[in-house]
Motif scaffolding. Sequence first.
Motif, PDB file in Angstrom:
ATOM      1  N   ILE A   1       0.856  -1.189   0.000  1.00 37.27           N
ATOM      2  CA  ILE A   1       0.000   0.000   0.000  1.00 37.27           C
ATOM      3  C   ILE A   1       0.888   1.234   0.000  1.00 37.27           C
ATOM      4  O   ILE A   1       1.787   1.366   0.838  1.00 37.27           O
ATOM      5  N   ILE A   2       0.625   2.142  -0.958  1.00 35.73           N
ATOM      6  CA  ILE A   2       1.324   3.421  -0.980  1.00 35.73           C
ATOM      7  C   ILE A   2       0.296   4.543  -0.812  1.00 35.73           C
ATOM      8  O   ILE A   2      -0.911   4.316  -0.950  1.00 35.73           O
TER       9      ILE A   2
ATOM     10  N   GLU B   1      -7.992   1.114  -4.909  1.00 35.44           N
ATOM     11  CA  GLU B   1      -7.722   2.480  -4.465  1.00 35.44           C
ATOM     12  C   GLU B   1      -8.813   2.903  -3.491  1.00 35.44           C
ATOM     13  O   GLU B   1      -9.985   2.613  -3.721  1.00 35.44           O
ATOM     14  N   TRP B   2      -8.435   3.567  -2.419  1.00 32.76           N
ATOM     15  CA  TRP B   2      -9.410   4.145  -1.491  1.00 32.76           C
ATOM     16  C   TRP B   2      -8.736   5.278  -0.717  1.00 32.76           C
ATOM     17  O   TRP B   2      -7.545   5.225  -0.461  1.00 32.76           O
TER      18      TRP B   2
ATOM     19  N   LYS C   1      -3.224   3.535  -2.547  1.00 32.75           N
ATOM     20  CA  LYS C   1      -3.220   2.630  -3.690  1.00 32.75           C
ATOM     21  C   LYS C   1      -2.640   1.290  -3.250  1.00 32.75           C
ATOM     22  O   LYS C   1      -1.594   1.243  -2.596  1.00 32.75           O
ATOM     23  N   LEU C   2      -3.324   0.231  -3.646  1.00 34.02           N
ATOM     24  CA  LEU C   2      -2.827  -1.116  -3.360  1.00 34.02           C
ATOM     25  C   LEU C   2      -2.206  -1.677  -4.627  1.00 34.02           C
ATOM     26  O   LEU C   2      -2.882  -1.814  -5.655  1.00 34.02           O
ATOM     27  N   LEU C   3      -0.914  -1.973  -4.560  1.00 31.49           N
ATOM     28  CA  LEU C   3      -0.179  -2.490  -5.712  1.00 31.49           C
ATOM     29  C   LEU C   3       0.026  -3.992  -5.597  1.00 31.49           C
ATOM     30  O   LEU C   3       0.299  -4.517  -4.508  1.00 31.49           O
ATOM     31  N   ASP C   4      -0.107  -4.675  -6.720  1.00 30.99           N
ATOM     32  CA  ASP C   4       0.260  -6.088  -6.840  1.00 30.99           C
ATOM     33  C   ASP C   4       1.598  -6.103  -7.569  1.00 30.99           C
ATOM     34  O   ASP C   4       1.703  -5.642  -8.711  1.00 30.99           O
TER      35      ASP C   4
ATOM     36  N   ASP D   1      -9.143  -2.495   4.844  1.00 28.95           N
ATOM     37  CA  ASP D   1     -10.090  -1.678   4.078  1.00 28.95           C
ATOM     38  C   ASP D   1     -10.062  -1.984   2.576  1.00 28.95           C
ATOM     39  O   ASP D   1     -10.850  -1.437   1.816  1.00 28.95           O
ATOM     40  N   SER D   2      -9.162  -2.852   2.152  1.00 31.14           N
ATOM     41  CA  SER D   2      -9.029  -3.156   0.726  1.00 31.14           C
ATOM     42  C   SER D   2      -9.908  -4.332   0.335  1.00 31.14           C
ATOM     43  O   SER D   2     -10.332  -5.134   1.173  1.00 31.14           O
TER      44      SER D   2
END
Length: 218
Positions: A90-91, A137-138, A142-145, A213-214
């Motif tokens: 998460i960034i 995204e929230w 941003k959640l990166l794979d 939260d993701s």
Amino acid sequence: MEVLFEDDSIVVCYKPAGLATQTRNIGEKDMESELSNYLKAKGESPEIHVVHRLDQPVEGVMVFAKTKTAANNLTRQIAEHQFKKHYYAIITRESFPDEGDLVDYLVKDNRTNLSKVVSENDPRAKKASLRYHTVDEWDDRKLLDIELQTGRHHQIRIQLASRTAPILGDVKYGGVSTGHNLALCSYSIGFTHPTSGKPVEFQVKPKGEDFLDSKIAN
């Protein structure tokens, strides 16, 4: 620690954030000693071999070898880039591109135990590459794979931080302090089983609070 799979050659398990893979600090728990004690309690040989590592504040799936032969096989696969490793991170930079390939040249500073990006011409430099895409995204997150293509010291952490997109909670590299461990999870590993020769893959879901939260937490 949670054992996900085990046979005569390997043990695959979930490493919680905060537990070291291997430590020299007397009296401090680590994955190596926890697994050795686990095997001993079952009446098996406590022999365990570390073939790859996760940073202490990182959670995720790991494989350990129960024999020297299996350890040599897995170590060779890693050296030949045959291991497949995927991470979630998460960034907190909304403007970060949704997908891309990151290539840098890194040097580890042994005094500070941090890595830094240097010129390709630096004789100490090691090439680091990864591929990523955004899966959620929230708020400002941003959640990166991430597909890790090389295995350098603190690679994901410094490659993102050097682009002003440090991982949430990674205060060592400029991330926002959350009171939790950094939001980085090795969620999938794939390799060839050292005995059967068949391809295997193991996955876990992140348990860190920042992932709750993701959409991957559901």
